[in-house]
Design a protein around this motif. Structure first.
Motif, PDB file in Angstrom:
ATOM      1  N   VAL A 122       0.822  -1.211   0.000  1.00 18.76           N
ATOM      2  CA  VAL A 122       0.000   0.000   0.000  1.00 18.76           C
ATOM      3  C   VAL A 122       0.859   1.265   0.000  1.00 18.76           C
ATOM      4  CG1 VAL A 122      -0.222   0.314   2.517  1.00 18.76           C
ATOM      5  CG2 VAL A 122      -2.139   0.923   1.022  1.00 18.76           C
ATOM      6  N   HIS A 123       2.187   1.100   0.097  1.00 17.58           N
ATOM      7  CA  HIS A 123       3.100   2.250   0.177  1.00 17.58           C
ATOM      8  C   HIS A 123       3.006   3.138  -1.061  1.00 17.58           C
ATOM      9  CE1 HIS A 123       6.678   4.646   0.911  1.00 17.58           C
ATOM     10  NE2 HIS A 123       7.202   4.214  -0.228  1.00 17.58           N
ATOM     11  N   ARG A 124       2.998   2.518  -2.212  1.00 19.10           N
ATOM     12  CA  ARG A 124       2.975   3.300  -3.451  1.00 19.10           C
ATOM     13  C   ARG A 124       1.698   4.126  -3.557  1.00 19.10           C
ATOM     14  NH1 ARG A 124       4.687   0.149  -8.808  1.00 19.10           N
ATOM     15  NH2 ARG A 124       6.563  -0.079  -7.512  1.00 19.10           N
ATOM     16  N   PHE A 125       0.589   3.533  -3.145  1.00 16.48           N
ATOM     17  CA  PHE A 125      -0.679   4.264  -3.173  1.00 16.48           C
ATOM     18  C   PHE A 125      -0.649   5.453  -2.214  1.00 16.48           C
ATOM     19  CE2 PHE A 125      -4.542   4.643  -0.482  1.00 16.48           C
ATOM     20  CZ  PHE A 125      -5.319   5.382  -1.358  1.00 16.48           C
ATOM     21  N   VAL A 126      -0.113   5.235  -0.988  1.00 11.45           N
ATOM     22  CA  VAL A 126      -0.079   6.312   0.013  1.00 11.45           C
ATOM     23  C   VAL A 126       0.745   7.486  -0.491  1.00 11.45           C
ATOM     24  CG1 VAL A 126       0.662   6.932   2.355  1.00 11.45           C
ATOM     25  CG2 VAL A 126      -0.456   4.738   1.958  1.00 11.45           C
ATOM     26  N   GLN A 127       1.824   7.198  -1.216  1.00 10.54           N
ATOM     27  CA  GLN A 127       2.679   8.269  -1.732  1.00 10.54           C
ATOM     28  C   GLN A 127       1.951   9.178  -2.720  1.00 10.54           C
ATOM     29  OE1 GLN A 127       6.124   5.911  -3.133  1.00 10.54           O
ATOM     30  NE2 GLN A 127       7.364   7.065  -1.662  1.00 10.54           N
ATOM     31  N   THR A 128       0.926   8.652  -3.378  1.00 12.71           N
ATOM     32  CA  THR A 128       0.187   9.453  -4.365  1.00 12.71           C
ATOM     33  C   THR A 128      -0.843  10.372  -3.707  1.00 12.71           C
ATOM     34  OG1 THR A 128      -1.578   7.800  -4.660  1.00 12.71           O
ATOM     35  CG2 THR A 128       0.403   7.572  -6.038  1.00 12.71           C
ATOM     36  N   LEU A 129      -1.099  10.178  -2.430  1.00 13.05           N
ATOM     37  CA  LEU A 129      -2.111  10.977  -1.741  1.00 13.05           C
ATOM     38  C   LEU A 129      -1.565  12.340  -1.324  1.00 13.05           C
ATOM     39  CD1 LEU A 129      -3.563   8.213   0.622  1.00 13.05           C
ATOM     40  CD2 LEU A 129      -4.610   9.092  -1.462  1.00 13.05           C
ATOM     41  N   PRO A 130      -2.410  13.360  -1.277  1.00 11.16           N
ATOM     42  CA  PRO A 130      -1.952  14.674  -0.781  1.00 11.16           C
ATOM     43  C   PRO A 130      -1.574  14.573   0.700  1.00 11.16           C
ATOM     44  CG  PRO A 130      -4.346  14.645  -1.097  1.00 11.16           C
ATOM     45  CD  PRO A 130      -3.812  13.392  -1.704  1.00 11.16           C
ATOM     46  N   GLY A 131      -0.324  14.831   1.009  1.00 16.13           N
ATOM     47  CA  GLY A 131       0.133  14.699   2.391  1.00 16.13           C
ATOM     48  C   GLY A 131       0.721  13.347   2.708  1.00 16.13           C
ATOM     49  N   GLY A 132       0.568  12.362   1.802  1.00 19.44           N
ATOM     50  CA  GLY A 132       1.154  11.047   2.011  1.00 19.44           C
ATOM     51  C   GLY A 132       0.650  10.406   3.292  1.00 19.44           C
ATOM     52  N   TYR A 133       1.587   9.975   4.131  1.00 20.18           N
ATOM     53  CA  TYR A 133       1.225   9.294   5.383  1.00 20.18           C
ATOM     54  C   TYR A 133       0.560  10.232   6.392  1.00 20.18           C
ATOM     55  CZ  TYR A 133       3.718   5.091   3.968  1.00 20.18           C
ATOM     56  OH  TYR A 133       4.106   3.947   3.308  1.00 20.18           O
ATOM     57  N   ASP A 134       0.670  11.536   6.170  1.00 22.90           N
ATOM     58  CA  ASP A 134       0.050  12.504   7.081  1.00 22.90           C
ATOM     59  C   ASP A 134      -1.346  12.914   6.643  1.00 22.90           C
ATOM     60  OD1 ASP A 134       2.203  12.711   8.897  1.00 22.90           O
ATOM     61  OD2 ASP A 134       3.292  13.964   7.463  1.00 22.90           O
ATOM     62  N   MET A 135      -1.837  12.337   5.532  1.00 23.59           N
ATOM     63  CA  MET A 135      -3.183  12.685   5.081  1.00 23.59           C
ATOM     64  C   MET A 135      -4.219  12.221   6.105  1.00 23.59           C
ATOM     65  SD  MET A 135      -5.357  11.681   1.673  1.00 23.59           S
ATOM     66  CE  MET A 135      -6.411  10.457   2.435  1.00 23.59           C
ATOM     67  N   GLU A 136      -5.163  13.093   6.394  1.00 27.38           N
ATOM     68  CA  GLU A 136      -6.202  12.777   7.367  1.00 27.38           C
ATOM     69  C   GLU A 136      -7.325  11.984   6.698  1.00 27.38           C
ATOM     70  OE1 GLU A 136      -6.791  13.897  10.783  1.00 27.38           O
ATOM     71  OE2 GLU A 136      -4.637  14.267  10.798  1.00 27.38           O
ATOM     72  N   LEU A 137      -7.691  10.864   7.333  1.00 24.82           N
ATOM     73  CA  LEU A 137      -8.866  10.123   6.894  1.00 24.82           C
ATOM     74  C   LEU A 137     -10.090  10.729   7.578  1.00 24.82           C
ATOM     75  CD1 LEU A 137      -7.526   6.468   7.238  1.00 24.82           C
ATOM     76  CD2 LEU A 137      -7.731   7.801   5.148  1.00 24.82           C
ATOM     77  N   ASN A 138     -11.197  10.847   6.833  1.00 22.02           N
ATOM     78  CA  ASN A 138     -12.396  11.391   7.466  1.00 22.02           C
ATOM     79  C   ASN A 138     -13.050  10.333   8.358  1.00 22.02           C
ATOM     80  OD1 ASN A 138     -13.847   9.697   5.730  1.00 22.02           O
ATOM     81  ND2 ASN A 138     -14.129  11.322   4.209  1.00 22.02           N
TER      82      ASN A 138
END
Length: 619
Positions: free
Chosen positions: A491-507
């Motif tokens: 799931v690492h590659r997917f997380v890197q594509t998110l805004p903020g990466g590992y710090d992105m807040e899930l609702n």
């Protein structure tokens, strides 16, 4: 379904739906006992309560003295007018001014005392509600799974929110109100007697009338307050349930049914709330009417006594004020009595929750989980959600560390029951479950559960960053360990594509990531926790084929070298399992590996072939 049968029997049927809860006409179970428990909670604030009492009494006493001194000013004005008419010196404005300034000083001191006691009492009530919420939160973690299987989420949440809020608000108002009312009643009676015992006796004749009316109203209103709190909890439960599943409600066109069910409960809430508030609202107008009758009698008698020179004119004015102040605390005590009913109803529900049966969290001389390998043995296990209905009968099996155990069976066969027993969400009725030769009952529950990692079909991610969600199983993990776990879970590659990466807040619903990505994140969480025993509920039925392959690979990585229990839905995925437990109607009907079970040509073979035939026909 076995576990469903267990959960839905007994008081489950009594626990929900519009008919749940006490009838609107039922009284609080233990009014006096509940107030005793509440006073016990307040006992830790003895010093603060002493000063609350002191300042409340002080503020009230200074307030009570005021009317008599103002009466002297009235007498001075009256005597001055009489003197002026008779040709005398007239009014002594200097003396009147001194009296008024002295009275003003008394009222300022009284207001200051009232402010201080209000400040102290607010702190006490808020600290009490804080403590109750804290204890409820801690209690939840010590309660058996059976409690939550038989109660709605809204019903439990209502104890933490509505009931504790009601308790805090009414406590803050009723405690000081009772002190000031009693002090006012006694102080005013003393002042009235000092003016005229005869007028006091006449004024007191209104008391039996007042008390009779209050008593009658209290008896009628008491029974509705608990019903109000009960139905409020039910309404919350229904709203929470419908809101969380509103898509399903719409999909099945059940809006009318939901509205009908809600309206039934809401009507009962309205009925009990309306009646309790109506009777509460009757207090003031009835008491004012009785009080006004008292003023008329006092005014006539006071005029007669003034003519007889028994009392002064200013005393009449003071006495009328005291009569008003005398009936006011009676009204206030009536309101406090109503508030106490509300407090008792809310407190009773909170204390009922706090007194619910708990699981034993610790044991004497607990077995340490250090050094354990993950060997599991089921030794003649018998279990039933109800003691008189055993659904797992004499099950035995030995699982060696690192083995993969699949639990299969039709929907409702009881697959999840075995997992609940293994993690001690429920205890076996007889027999034993052993880990490395130690009975699971010999471990502290929290330490036992440290050995397990879970990846369930219903993924659970909380509102927070992706990093925090992965670290949930190991809070002291470094960022590097989090990333390594994410890589292992693919799931690492997917997380890197998110805004903020590992710090992105899930609702709150984690709806800003897909179902498959949620599942991979829960696998990463389990990898980081590094448990000895894994529990996997295959969750690939709601994802596409490509994501399913990713999840399966991540699960294979997770299971390497660990004892794994897999609840299998697609039998083709567990052909390599070391042991397959086949369940039907709660019992283990077959066990063995894939080849052995197929050779038996029994229930497993029937299940497997039916899936294979279905897959072939679909192809």
């Amino acid at each position: 379904m076995s576990e469903k049968q267990g959960r839905h029997t007994g008081h489950r049927h009594m626990g929900h739906g519009p008919m749940h809860g006490m009838g609107a006409g039922e009284k609080a179970k233990d009014f006096k006992g509940t107030l005793k428990k509440l006073l016990h909670y307040l006992s830790m604030f003895k010093v603060q309560m002493f000063f609350v009492f002191l300042f409340a009494v002080g503020g009230t006493v200074f307030n009570i003295v005021g009317p008599k001194i103002l009466g002297k000013a009235t007498t001075e004005i009256f005597n001055g007018l009489v003197s002026k008419v008779s040709g005398g010196a007239g009014m002594d404005f200097e003396k009147i001014g001194e009296i008024l300034l002295f009275t003003l000083g008394l009222y300022v001191i009284s207001a200051a005392f009232s402010f201080i006691q209000g400040y102290l009492m607010s702190g006490i009530s808020q600290k009490t509600t804080y403590r109750l919420r804290k204890e409820i939160s801690e209690k939840i973690n010590r309660m058996p799974m059976n409690y939550f299987d038989t109660k709605t989420h809204g019903e439990v949440l209502s104890r933490v929110t509505n009931d504790v809020d009601t308790l805090g608000q009414s406590l803050n108002q009723s405690a000081t109100q009772m002190i000031t009312s009693v002090t006012t009643l006694i102080g005013v009676l003393v002042m009235m007697l000092s003016i005229s015992p005869l007028m006091t006796l006449v004024a007191l004749l209104i008391l039996p009338v007042s008390m009779g009316l209050i008593s009658g109203i209290m008896k009628r209103s008491q029974k509705y307050f608990r019903g109000q709190q009960e139905y409020l909890g039910e309404v919350n439960g229904q709203v929470e349930e419908v809101y969380s599943g509103h898509n399903i409600v719409k999909a099945f066109n059940k809006e009318k049914d939901v509205i009908t069910e809600f309206e039934e409960t809401n009507d009962k809430l309205y009925d009990s709330a309306w009646k309790s508030q109506f009777f509460s609202g009757l207090m003031m107008p009835i008491m004012q009417f009785v009080g006004n009758l008292g003023y008329v009698v006092v005014a006539i008698l006071g005029g007669y006594l003034a003519i007889q020179k028994t009392i002064e004119v200013g005393d009449i004015q003071s006495f009328i004020q005291y009569v008003r102040n005398f009936t006011q605390p009676i009204q206030q005590m009536a309101q406090v009595a109503n508030m106490l009913q509300s407090t008792a109803a809310a407190s009773e529900r909170v204390f009922e929750f706090l007194e619910e049966e708990e699981e034993d969290q610790t044991v004497p001389d607990p077995v340490s989980v250090e050094g354990l390998q993950g060997n599991v043995e089921f030794d003649h296990v018998h279990f039933g959600y109800n003691a008189d209905k055993i659904i797992v009968n004499d099950f035995s099996a030995k699982i060696k560390e690192g083995q993969k155990i699949a639990i299969v069976g039709p929907t409702g066969a009881g697959k999840t029951t075995m997992i609940k027993l293994l993690m001690r969400f429920y205890d076996v009725n007889s027999g034993a479950i052993l880990i490395d030769g130690h009975n699971v009952k010999d471990f502290n529950r929290s330490e036992l559960r440290q050995m397990f990692g879970m990846v369930l079909q219903d993924t659970w991610l909380f509102h927070g960053s992706i990093k925090d969600n992965i670290k949930y199983g190991k809070l002291d993990a470094t960022d590097e360990e989090v990333i390594e776990a994410a890589k292992a879970a693919r799931v690492h590659r997917f997380v890197q594509t998110l805004p903020g990466g590992y710090d992105m807040e899930l609702n709150e619903e984690a709806s800003n990531v897909s179902q498959g990505q949620k599942q991979l994140l829960t696998i990463a969480r389990a990898i980081l926790a590094d448990p000895k025993i894994l529990i996997l509920d295959e969750a690939t039925s709601s994802v596409d084929t490509r994501t399913e392959i990713q999840i399966q690979k991540a699960m294979d990585t997770l299971m390497k070298g660990r004892t794994s229990f897999v609840i299998a839905h697609r039998l083709s995925t567990i052909r390599d399992a070391d042991m397959i437990l086949v369940m039907k109607d709660g019992d283990i009907v077959e066990q063995g590996n894939h080849e052995e079970l197929i050779a038996k040509n029994g229930f497993y073979a029937e299940l497997y072939n039916s899936q294979f035939e279905k897959a072939t026909s679909c192809a």
